[in-house]
Design a protein around this motif. Structure first.
Motif, PDB file in Angstrom:
ATOM      1  N   LEU A 133       0.815  -1.209   0.000  1.00 28.93           N
ATOM      2  CA  LEU A 133       0.000   0.000   0.000  1.00 28.93           C
ATOM      3  C   LEU A 133       0.849   1.259   0.000  1.00 28.93           C
ATOM      4  O   LEU A 133       0.592   2.179  -0.762  1.00 28.93           O
ATOM      5  CB  LEU A 133      -0.934   0.020   1.215  1.00 28.93           C
ATOM      6  CG  LEU A 133      -2.038  -1.027   1.231  1.00 28.93           C
ATOM      7  CD1 LEU A 133      -2.799  -0.971   2.550  1.00 28.93           C
ATOM      8  CD2 LEU A 133      -2.983  -0.823   0.057  1.00 28.93           C
ATOM      9  N   GLU A 134       1.852   1.312   0.905  1.00 28.86           N
ATOM     10  CA  GLU A 134       2.659   2.523   0.978  1.00 28.86           C
ATOM     11  C   GLU A 134       3.920   2.309   1.791  1.00 28.86           C
ATOM     12  O   GLU A 134       3.989   1.427   2.636  1.00 28.86           O
ATOM     13  CB  GLU A 134       1.868   3.684   1.574  1.00 28.86           C
ATOM     14  CG  GLU A 134       1.658   3.579   3.069  1.00 28.86           C
ATOM     15  CD  GLU A 134       1.337   4.914   3.723  1.00 28.86           C
ATOM     16  OE1 GLU A 134       1.818   5.959   3.263  1.00 28.86           O
ATOM     17  OE2 GLU A 134       0.614   4.898   4.711  1.00 28.86           O
ATOM     18  N   LEU A 135       4.904   3.157   1.544  1.00 28.49           N
ATOM     19  CA  LEU A 135       6.105   3.261   2.361  1.00 28.49           C
ATOM     20  C   LEU A 135       5.761   4.149   3.545  1.00 28.49           C
ATOM     21  O   LEU A 135       5.139   5.201   3.378  1.00 28.49           O
ATOM     22  CB  LEU A 135       7.236   3.889   1.542  1.00 28.49           C
ATOM     23  CG  LEU A 135       8.482   4.327   2.300  1.00 28.49           C
ATOM     24  CD1 LEU A 135       9.263   3.104   2.778  1.00 28.49           C
ATOM     25  CD2 LEU A 135       9.363   5.190   1.420  1.00 28.49           C
ATOM     26  N   MET A 136       6.126   3.734   4.754  1.00 32.17           N
ATOM     27  CA  MET A 136       5.806   4.515   5.946  1.00 32.17           C
ATOM     28  C   MET A 136       7.079   5.044   6.595  1.00 32.17           C
ATOM     29  O   MET A 136       8.011   4.285   6.844  1.00 32.17           O
ATOM     30  CB  MET A 136       5.028   3.665   6.948  1.00 32.17           C
ATOM     31  CG  MET A 136       3.679   3.225   6.425  1.00 32.17           C
ATOM     32  SD  MET A 136       2.695   2.387   7.673  1.00 32.17           S
ATOM     33  CE  MET A 136       2.292   3.746   8.766  1.00 32.17           C
ATOM     34  N   GLN A 137       7.112   6.323   6.849  1.00 27.74           N
ATOM     35  CA  GLN A 137       8.224   6.943   7.558  1.00 27.74           C
ATOM     36  C   GLN A 137       8.098   6.636   9.047  1.00 27.74           C
ATOM     37  O   GLN A 137       6.985   6.640   9.593  1.00 27.74           O
ATOM     38  CB  GLN A 137       8.217   8.461   7.337  1.00 27.74           C
ATOM     39  CG  GLN A 137       8.318   8.883   5.900  1.00 27.74           C
ATOM     40  CD  GLN A 137       9.646   8.487   5.280  1.00 27.74           C
ATOM     41  OE1 GLN A 137      10.679   8.532   5.918  1.00 27.74           O
ATOM     42  NE2 GLN A 137       9.614   8.069   4.027  1.00 27.74           N
ATOM     43  N   GLU A 138       9.215   6.410   9.723  1.00 26.60           N
ATOM     44  CA  GLU A 138       9.184   6.052  11.143  1.00 26.60           C
ATOM     45  C   GLU A 138       8.577   7.146  12.012  1.00 26.60           C
ATOM     46  O   GLU A 138       8.027   6.853  13.080  1.00 26.60           O
ATOM     47  CB  GLU A 138      10.581   5.686  11.633  1.00 26.60           C
ATOM     48  CG  GLU A 138      11.027   4.342  11.110  1.00 26.60           C
ATOM     49  CD  GLU A 138      12.305   3.844  11.758  1.00 26.60           C
ATOM     50  OE1 GLU A 138      12.407   3.906  13.007  1.00 26.60           O
ATOM     51  OE2 GLU A 138      13.183   3.393  11.014  1.00 26.60           O
ATOM     52  N   ASP A 139       8.642   8.400  11.586  1.00 30.00           N
ATOM     53  CA  ASP A 139       8.029   9.499  12.348  1.00 30.00           C
ATOM     54  C   ASP A 139       6.523   9.284  12.528  1.00 30.00           C
ATOM     55  O   ASP A 139       5.935   9.762  13.499  1.00 30.00           O
ATOM     56  CB  ASP A 139       8.246  10.834  11.646  1.00 30.00           C
ATOM     57  CG  ASP A 139       9.710  11.223  11.557  1.00 30.00           C
ATOM     58  OD1 ASP A 139      10.539  10.594  12.264  1.00 30.00           O
ATOM     59  OD2 ASP A 139      10.035  12.147  10.795  1.00 30.00           O
ATOM     60  N   LEU A 140       5.895   8.562  11.605  1.00 32.63           N
ATOM     61  CA  LEU A 140       4.452   8.332  11.673  1.00 32.63           C
ATOM     62  C   LEU A 140       4.054   7.389  12.801  1.00 32.63           C
ATOM     63  O   LEU A 140       2.900   7.363  13.216  1.00 32.63           O
ATOM     64  CB  LEU A 140       3.946   7.755  10.347  1.00 32.63           C
ATOM     65  CG  LEU A 140       4.064   8.656   9.131  1.00 32.63           C
ATOM     66  CD1 LEU A 140       3.667   7.911   7.877  1.00 32.63           C
ATOM     67  CD2 LEU A 140       3.208   9.900   9.319  1.00 32.63           C
ATOM     68  N   PHE A 141       4.992   6.601  13.314  1.00 33.11           N
ATOM     69  CA  PHE A 141       4.662   5.606  14.322  1.00 33.11           C
ATOM     70  C   PHE A 141       4.303   6.233  15.666  1.00 33.11           C
ATOM     71  O   PHE A 141       3.710   5.582  16.522  1.00 33.11           O
ATOM     72  CB  PHE A 141       5.802   4.595  14.482  1.00 33.11           C
ATOM     73  CG  PHE A 141       6.135   3.878  13.199  1.00 33.11           C
ATOM     74  CD1 PHE A 141       5.241   3.815  12.147  1.00 33.11           C
ATOM     75  CD2 PHE A 141       7.359   3.271  13.044  1.00 33.11           C
ATOM     76  CE1 PHE A 141       5.548   3.162  10.958  1.00 33.11           C
ATOM     77  CE2 PHE A 141       7.685   2.611  11.864  1.00 33.11           C
ATOM     78  CZ  PHE A 141       6.772   2.556  10.821  1.00 33.11           C
ATOM     79  N   ALA A 142       4.636   7.503  15.864  1.00 31.43           N
ATOM     80  CA  ALA A 142       4.242   8.223  17.075  1.00 31.43           C
ATOM     81  C   ALA A 142       2.785   8.683  16.990  1.00 31.43           C
ATOM     82  O   ALA A 142       2.248   9.231  17.953  1.00 31.43           O
ATOM     83  CB  ALA A 142       5.157   9.419  17.297  1.00 31.43           C
ATOM     84  N   LEU A 143       2.153   8.462  15.844  1.00 33.54           N
ATOM     85  CA  LEU A 143       0.752   8.816  15.634  1.00 33.54           C
ATOM     86  C   LEU A 143      -0.086   7.548  15.534  1.00 33.54           C
ATOM     87  O   LEU A 143       0.435   6.454  15.298  1.00 33.54           O
ATOM     88  CB  LEU A 143       0.589   9.612  14.333  1.00 33.54           C
ATOM     89  CG  LEU A 143       1.413  10.876  14.163  1.00 33.54           C
ATOM     90  CD1 LEU A 143       1.239  11.416  12.757  1.00 33.54           C
ATOM     91  CD2 LEU A 143       1.017  11.912  15.185  1.00 33.54           C
ATOM     92  N   ASN A 144      -1.398   7.683  15.680  1.00 32.99           N
ATOM     93  CA  ASN A 144      -2.312   6.602  15.330  1.00 32.99           C
ATOM     94  C   ASN A 144      -2.371   6.578  13.809  1.00 32.99           C
ATOM     95  O   ASN A 144      -2.484   7.627  13.173  1.00 32.99           O
ATOM     96  CB  ASN A 144      -3.704   6.858  15.892  1.00 32.99           C
ATOM     97  CG  ASN A 144      -3.708   6.904  17.399  1.00 32.99           C
ATOM     98  OD1 ASN A 144      -3.205   6.010  18.057  1.00 32.99           O
ATOM     99  ND2 ASN A 144      -4.280   7.955  17.960  1.00 32.99           N
ATOM    100  N   ASN A 145      -2.297   5.395  13.210  1.00 30.73           N
ATOM    101  CA  ASN A 145      -2.341   5.267  11.754  1.00 30.73           C
ATOM    102  C   ASN A 145      -3.576   4.485  11.349  1.00 30.73           C
ATOM    103  O   ASN A 145      -3.718   3.308  11.683  1.00 30.73           O
ATOM    104  CB  ASN A 145      -1.070   4.592  11.241  1.00 30.73           C
ATOM    105  CG  ASN A 145       0.118   5.512  11.342  1.00 30.73           C
ATOM    106  OD1 ASN A 145       0.301   6.382  10.520  1.00 30.73           O
ATOM    107  ND2 ASN A 145       0.917   5.346  12.394  1.00 30.73           N
ATOM    108  N   SER A 146      -4.477   5.159  10.639  1.00 33.66           N
ATOM    109  CA  SER A 146      -5.765   4.597  10.252  1.00 33.66           C
ATOM    110  C   SER A 146      -5.750   4.168   8.785  1.00 33.66           C
ATOM    111  O   SER A 146      -5.349   4.944   7.911  1.00 33.66           O
ATOM    112  CB  SER A 146      -6.854   5.640  10.479  1.00 33.66           C
ATOM    113  OG  SER A 146      -8.068   5.234   9.917  1.00 33.66           O
TER     114      SER A 146
END
Length: 131
Positions: free
Chosen positions: A76-89
């Motif tokens: 689906l997508e490449l995820m940056q590690e900075d996003l892991f501090a957020l809820n990801n829906s």
């Protein structure tokens, strides 16, 4: 009226985030996948992906897959590690036959990490899975 609406339950479709080596850039990347562990093809798969917290929201990413064959998966997508501090829906909608299915998968903040890796269905790797 609401009691007359039948919303079918999604089973056998998962979202996984995998930490894998990128041969091109020689880096460890986190990638999100959709897994179809059912015995039927999924048609017109649409994923709407957003990260959020109490005071932050990311831009929305939309991904369309015309057909996701049975017992398969797709990136689906490449995820940056900075996003892991957020809820990801991950809001996922698809057709199975003539029925539309819809489910929201949420990775709570800080749940995507190397300690949470587990074997994934259909994939010969470990990742963080939401059913």
């Amino acid at each position: 009226m609401k009691k007359d609406i039948n919303i079918p339950k999604v089973e056998g479709v998962y979202i996984a985030v995998v930490n894998e080596y990128n041969d091109i850039y020689k880096t460890q990347d986190w990638n999100a996948y959709i897994i179809n562990d059912q015995n039927v093809d999924l048609e017109m798969v649409i994923a709407v992906i957003t990260g959020y917290s109490e005071n932050k929201i990311t831009s929305t990413i939309r991904k369309k897959i015309d057909t996701l064959p049975k017992k398969s998966y797709a990136k689906l997508e490449l995820m940056q590690e900075d996003l892991f501090a957020l809820n990801n829906s991950f809001k996922v909608s698809f057709f199975e036959g003539n029925k539309m299915f819809d489910k929201t998968y949420v990775f709570k903040k800080n749940t995507i990490n190397l300690k949470a890796l587990q074997p994934l269905p259909l994939m010969d790797v470990k990742g963080v899975l939401i059913k």
